[in-house]
Design an enzyme around this catalytic site. Structure first.
Site, PDB file in Angstrom:
ATOM      1  N   THR A  99       3.576 -45.083   2.957  1.00  0.00           N
ATOM      2  CA  THR A  99       2.292 -45.635   3.373  1.00  0.00           C
ATOM      3  C   THR A  99       1.426 -45.773   2.133  1.00  0.00           C
ATOM      4  O   THR A  99       1.075 -44.783   1.492  1.00  0.00           O
ATOM      5  CB  THR A  99       1.608 -44.721   4.402  1.00  0.00           C
ATOM      6  N   LYS A 175       1.191 -51.302   8.735  1.00  0.00           N
ATOM      7  CA  LYS A 175       1.166 -49.830   8.766  1.00  0.00           C
ATOM      8  C   LYS A 175      -0.256 -49.323   8.592  1.00  0.00           C
ATOM      9  O   LYS A 175      -0.641 -48.309   9.201  1.00  0.00           O
ATOM     10  CB  LYS A 175       2.075 -49.269   7.668  1.00  0.00           C
ATOM     11  N   LYS A 243      -5.164 -39.255   2.715  1.00  0.00           N
ATOM     12  CA  LYS A 243      -4.617 -40.385   1.956  1.00  0.00           C
ATOM     13  C   LYS A 243      -4.633 -41.679   2.780  1.00  0.00           C
ATOM     14  O   LYS A 243      -5.141 -42.714   2.325  1.00  0.00           O
ATOM     15  CB  LYS A 243      -3.181 -40.083   1.517  1.00  0.00           C
TER      16      LYS A 243
END
Length: 302
Positions: A99, A175, A243
């Protein structure tokens, strides 16, 4: 030399380990590397081919999956100290299942193509249980040749592969949207469970009722039991969503899009990480909300 059909997995965390074991179950020759000796030993004990370096695993394969933590680690494996691209045979498929900011995915794909490789932007979703069962969802974009070559490996690790075209970064954009929803839903689940506790409700009964009502989400169904059981074993850690939601809010800023719910959820995850909960399960954001409310959650001594 690479062997026809051989696959390498770099990174044996919760998702990478599941993918690697799924590849083994499918009968594919599977090589792997992880920086943790115990992870390599576990994989070898399962019948896999564990290597001391990423380069050694990559050199033996024609399809490589990267299940490292973030874009910087992927960069290092591909083009830095990991030397993956340097040792790979021309035409090797590199499926980057990280990701990351879509712009980073686009840059990696360009450099992989320039090096004679076949890039797949291939982030995944589904959690550690689906990874272990070979039922992850894979969001993938890249050239047709990469999909053809990686087809048996993708079939082994995925319940469904969403083919999102040839453009690099397209899968990482998808994503990013998934992680926006996932992070906000985790924060909402934690908020709901803390409010339920403050109201004196039985948390397991809350899960049972909400599971059959309109307020249900996949994340509530998966994470609320962690809170009710006081079990914060890190299947997906708080730090991951610091993150991931950082990627969401950063991209939104660049696009001029307003994401107030993501901003609020990110602030909560950052507060949890700052409180020393970064390595705990992401449902541990409930502890921050409980502390604010003076509420004692299960597993917290009361």
């Amino acid at each position: 030399m690479t062997r026809t059909g051989a696959v390498a997995v770099i990174g044996l965390g919760s998702m990478g380990r599941g993918a690697a074991l799924s590849l083994l179950r499918a009968g594919l020759e599977t090589h792997a590397f992880d920086i943790r000796p115990e992870a390599r030993a576990d994989f070898a004990a399962q019948g896999g081919l564990a290597h001391e370096t990423a380069a050694a695993a990559v050199a033996a394969a024609e399809v490589v999956f990267l299940f490292v933590v973030n874009a910087d680690q992927a960069e290092d494996v591909l083009f830095g100290t990991g030397q993956a691209v340097a040792v790979a045979q021309s035409g090797t498929v590199f499926a980057v299942s990280v990701t990351q900011d879509p712009a980073r995915a686009e840059d990696q794909a360009r450099r992989l193509r320039e090096a004679g490789m076949l890039p797949l932007d291939a982030p995944v979703s589904g959690g550690s249980a689906k990874a272990l069962a070979g039922e992850m969802s894979v969001m993938a974009s890249g050239p047709e040749a990469a999909f053809l070559k990686a087809g048996p490996a993708l079939d082994a690790i995925a319940g469904r592969v969403f083919r999102l075209g040839a453009a690099p970064g397209a899968a990482s954009k998808m994503k990013m949207i998934n992680q926006l929803l996932a992070g906000v839903h985790i924060a909402a689940a934690a908020e709901a469970m803390v409010l339920a506790r403050a109201a004196g409700l039985d948390l397991h009964e809350v899960i049972g009722v909400i599971g059959d009502c309109a307020g249900m989400s996949w994340m509530f169904g998966n994470r609320a039991p962690h809170i009710a059981n006081g079990d914060y074993t890190p299947h997906s850690a708080v730090d991951i969503f610091v993150k991931d939601l950082g990627i969401v809010t950063g991209a939104a800023l660049g696009l001029g899009a307003s994401v107030p719910l993501s901003d609020s959820a990110l602030a909560l995850f950052r507060e949890a990480a700052g409180a020393g909960l970064g390595r705990e399960d992401d449902a541990a954001v409930a502890k921050v909300l409980a502390a604010r409310a003076g509420v004692t959650l299960p597993g917290s001594g009361g």
